[in-house]
Write an enzyme that holds these catalytic residues in place. Structure first.
Site, PDB file in Angstrom:
ATOM      1  N   PHE A 250      -3.686  -0.305   7.331  1.00  0.00           N
ATOM      2  CA  PHE A 250      -4.656  -1.620   7.367  1.00  0.00           C
ATOM      3  C   PHE A 250      -5.586  -1.673   5.896  1.00  0.00           C
ATOM      4  CE2 PHE A 250      -4.048  -2.364  12.198  1.00  0.00           C
ATOM      5  CZ  PHE A 250      -2.858  -2.847  11.817  1.00  0.00           C
TER       6      PHE A 250
ATOM      7  N   PHE B 224       4.010  -8.043  -9.146  1.00  0.00           N
ATOM      8  CA  PHE B 224       5.138  -8.601  -8.870  1.00  0.00           C
ATOM      9  C   PHE B 224       5.966  -9.432  -9.992  1.00  0.00           C
ATOM     10  CE2 PHE B 224       3.551  -7.716  -4.616  1.00  0.00           C
ATOM     11  CZ  PHE B 224       4.577  -8.253  -3.925  1.00  0.00           C
TER      12      PHE B 224
ATOM     13  N   LYS C 134       0.849  -1.236  -0.206  1.00  0.00           N
ATOM     14  CA  LYS C 134      -0.022   0.013   0.005  1.00  0.00           C
ATOM     15  C   LYS C 134       0.957   1.489   0.028  1.00  0.00           C
ATOM     16  CE  LYS C 134      -2.877   0.122   3.617  1.00  0.00           C
ATOM     17  NZ  LYS C 134      -2.166   0.727   4.549  1.00  0.00           N
TER      18      LYS C 134
ATOM     19  N   ALA D  62      -4.062   1.741  13.727  1.00  0.00           N
ATOM     20  CA  ALA D  62      -5.078   1.688  13.027  1.00  0.00           C
ATOM     21  C   ALA D  62      -6.246   0.937  13.349  1.00  0.00           C
ATOM     22  CB  ALA D  62      -4.650   1.307  11.350  1.00  0.00           C
TER      23      ALA D  62
ATOM     24  N   TRP E  50       7.168  -0.499  -8.264  1.00  0.00           N
ATOM     25  CA  TRP E  50       8.307  -1.285  -7.578  1.00  0.00           C
ATOM     26  C   TRP E  50       9.555  -1.351  -8.518  1.00  0.00           C
ATOM     27  CZ3 TRP E  50      11.093  -5.667  -8.153  1.00  0.00           C
ATOM     28  CH2 TRP E  50      11.732  -6.167  -6.917  1.00  0.00           C
TER      29      TRP E  50
ATOM     30  N   THR F 133       4.079   1.397  -0.821  1.00  0.00           N
ATOM     31  CA  THR F 133       4.908   1.535  -2.298  1.00  0.00           C
ATOM     32  C   THR F 133       3.915   2.034  -3.006  1.00  0.00           C
ATOM     33  OG1 THR F 133       5.853  -0.478  -1.479  1.00  0.00           O
ATOM     34  CG2 THR F 133       6.262  -0.006  -3.609  1.00  0.00           C
TER      35      THR F 133
ATOM     36  N   LYS G 224       7.989  -6.184  11.213  1.00  0.00           N
ATOM     37  CA  LYS G 224       7.097  -5.474  10.204  1.00  0.00           C
ATOM     38  C   LYS G 224       8.359  -5.039   9.326  1.00  0.00           C
ATOM     39  CE  LYS G 224       3.840  -1.849   9.244  1.00  0.00           C
ATOM     40  NZ  LYS G 224       4.462  -0.832   8.622  1.00  0.00           N
TER      41      LYS G 224
ATOM     42  N   ARG H 202       1.974   8.167   7.108  1.00  0.00           N
ATOM     43  CA  ARG H 202       2.433   8.248   8.557  1.00  0.00           C
ATOM     44  C   ARG H 202       4.043   8.058   8.981  1.00  0.00           C
ATOM     45  NH1 ARG H 202      -1.374   3.636  10.852  1.00  0.00           N
ATOM     46  NH2 ARG H 202      -0.498   2.715   9.045  1.00  0.00           N
TER      47      ARG H 202
END
Length: 558
Positions: free
Chosen positions: A303, A383, A73, A275, A411, A75, A107, A96
């Site tokens: 999230f 991906f 998200k 969140a 990406w 990215t 994480k 954030r």
């Protein structure tokens, strides 16, 4: 083909001096408070001068329910921001700040990935500009002043059994969840049971992210309920006389942080409320400042869309007078396969049937977001293992839901890879088709607000709560808090309160086991299922692999 790691890419960034980044938005050097050469805070006086300027277009990036496969998200948020700048739209990104706890837990970093990152990456994931330390200090100052008041005679008649204000630490430490303080005799005060939360779960954090200026911040801090008397009447932070000193500690933290993407585009990184227990969005002051300075602002919410986007719409937008012009819903082929029952180890193998069967979760989120009156575009975060047939299966499914899916390769390729997504998002946002409205009206009862979210967003049959909880909600309504929005705290992994229930389940029940009043932040929290406000470290924490190499560079952070 071997790909560079995120941290390798970040280290090779050709960063520009932060004054040049500010100049792109019309912020002069006199209005930037530099923290080194590559980050700065925007002065409060400059922000105040923007009051009458029109706002740009607001784009929200959200996602399907998170899976171990990864959705990307942040990215995508960064990649889309770069893509919009690439096509000539003056754009700022708003995200954030990262909490130290998850960074040293499991994480990893929180600044994007690949060629869609915000830099300086190491600084952002560690101490950054000290905002979280200031929030920790302000929160714990209040904690100390509460215990001190009790020690020196307790003129407010605080019931020591009903002190609701804990302490906080920006670290994952399960040993501190439940503690007894003031042991060791008379000189140390009166022993009582309490505990620690992680800093991002502090109401001070939520307040910092919803306050419009320092005056509003001080009022909200004073409005926080910290304890109760024996007759159950509330004790506020202003009764402890802590609100002024807390505001002083938070004075600099209130100023948004300006940094840059790998492509030297401006990014505001400010605030980081949980969140679950809070609203999970970056600060109102950063978002509104960006909207006054840029034609487009791309922001995200924590999230999946059932938590982050719902709170962005029903809490942040409601309170700040914001309205998204377009919503981008991030999904991956890998996550669709995982929702379709494929094990993580087998995600690299083509499985079109699994993609199709896993799309139900995506479809549910599309429908939910549309119920707010906003146009939705699905971004397929690419991906390298995705096949054409799998990508097409997602596109075909999204079309049946009355939306469209666009493959984005940010990406791998940066803004070049996100350009098709950026062009479509800009077209939709500039068309003015968004008819945003929150899901419920302020006048609805607190329990009815919870039912509205559970039924319309989670597609549950009912909300169940003990009489004690319902009575508490009624008491808050009678005390004048009935107009507040509700903040649903539940697992991020499912539409239900059971994290193992993937897909788009229906016919389930949402049990509310606890309610909390965040009177300063301005919402009522409904705790559904098991939610931890102080995480623990995993059996092999990421901290074990973080160190300095021979060149003095940080290794293992991401």
């Amino acid at each position: 083909m071997a790909y560079k790691t995120d941290i390798e890419i970040a280290r090779e960034a050709n960063k520009k001096p932060i004054m040049e980044i500010g100049a792109k938005l019309g912020i002069g050097p006199e209005d930037l408070v530099p923290y080194g050469h590559d980050k700065a805070k925007v002065s409060q006086s400059f922000i105040s001068s923007l009051a009458d300027k029109p706002k740009g277009k607001l784009v929200l990036v959200t996602a399907i329910n998170p899976t171990p496969a990864g959705e990307g998200k942040t990215t995508t948020t960064v990649g889309l921001g770069d893509g919009l700048n690439r096509i000539g739209k003056k754009t700022a990104v708003c995200i954030r700040e990262a909490s130290l706890g998850p960074n040293f837990g499991m994480k990893g970093g929180a600044a994007g990935g690949g060629y869609a990152q915000i830099v300086p990456m190491e600084d952002m994931n560690l101490h950054f500009t000290g905002d979280f330390h200031a929030i920790t200090a302000a929160h714990n100052l209040l904690s100390a002043m509460i215990d001190n008041h009790i020690y020196w005679g307790n003129s407010l008649e605080i019931d020591e059994r009903r002190v609701t204000w804990k302490r906080v630490l920006d670290m994952n430490d399960r040993a501190l969840r439940d503690v007894v303080t003031s042991l060791g005799g008379v000189a140390n005060g009166f022993p009582r049971q309490t505990g620690f939360d992680i800093t991002v779960a502090s109401e001070v954090m939520a307040i910092l992210c919803l306050a419009t200026d320092l005056k509003d911040l001080e009022k909200r801090l004073g409005d926080m309920i910290v304890a109760y008397r024996r007759d159950r009447t509330a004790i506020y932070a202003r009764d402890i006389k802590a609100d002024g000193a807390m505001t002083v500690l938070l004075k600099d933290a209130m100023q948004p942080n300006l940094v840059q993407t790998l492509e030297n585009n401006p990014a505001f990184v400010h605030g980081g409320p949980f969140a679950n227990i809070a609203h999970g969005c970056n600060s109102v002051i950063a978002t509104t400042t960006a909207l006054k300075l840029a034609d487009f602002v791309v922001t995200e919410a924590g999230f999946g869309a059932d938590l982050g986007a719902e709170k962005f719409m029903n809490i942040k937008c409601r309170k700040a007078g914001l309205a998204p012009d377009c919503v981008v819903l991030v999904a991956t082929v890998r996550a669709m396969k995982m929702n379709g029952g494929v094990a993580k180890a087998e995600l690299g193998q083509e499985n079109v049937d699994a993609v199709k069967s896993g799309c139900a979760n995506l479809g549910r989120h599309i429908g939910n977001l549309k119920s707010f009156g906003v146009p939705v575009v699905v971004a397929i975060n690419h991906f390298v293992t995705d096949t054409e047939a799998e990508i097409q299966a997602v596109k075909d499914y999204v079309k049946t839901q009355g939306s469209e899916a666009i493959l984005s390769r940010h990406w791998e390729l940066g803004s070049e890879g996100s350009e098709p997504l950026a062009r479509r998002v800009a077209e939709i946002a500039e068309s003015g088709v968004s008819q945003f409205a929150p899901l419920y009206k302020d006048e609805l009862s607190l329990f009815s607000k919870m039912e509205t979210i559970a039924k319309r967003i989670y597609h549950a049959d009912e909300v169940i709560a003990d009489k004690k909880i319902r009575d508490q909600l009624k008491a808050w309504e009678e005390a004048g808090y009935g107009h507040l929005p509700v903040c649903m705290a539940k697992t991020q992994y499912s539409f239900t309160t059971d994290p193992t229930q993937r897909g788009a389940p229906t016919g389930h029940t949402v049990p509310v086991r606890e309610v909390r009043l965040s009177a300063g932040a301005g919402f009522v929290v409904a705790v559904c299922g098991e939610i931890m406000t102080m995480p623990g470290l995993p059996s092999k924490p990421a901290a074990e692999n973080i160190c300095l190499n021979d060149d003095g560079q940080i290794e293992g952070l991401f």
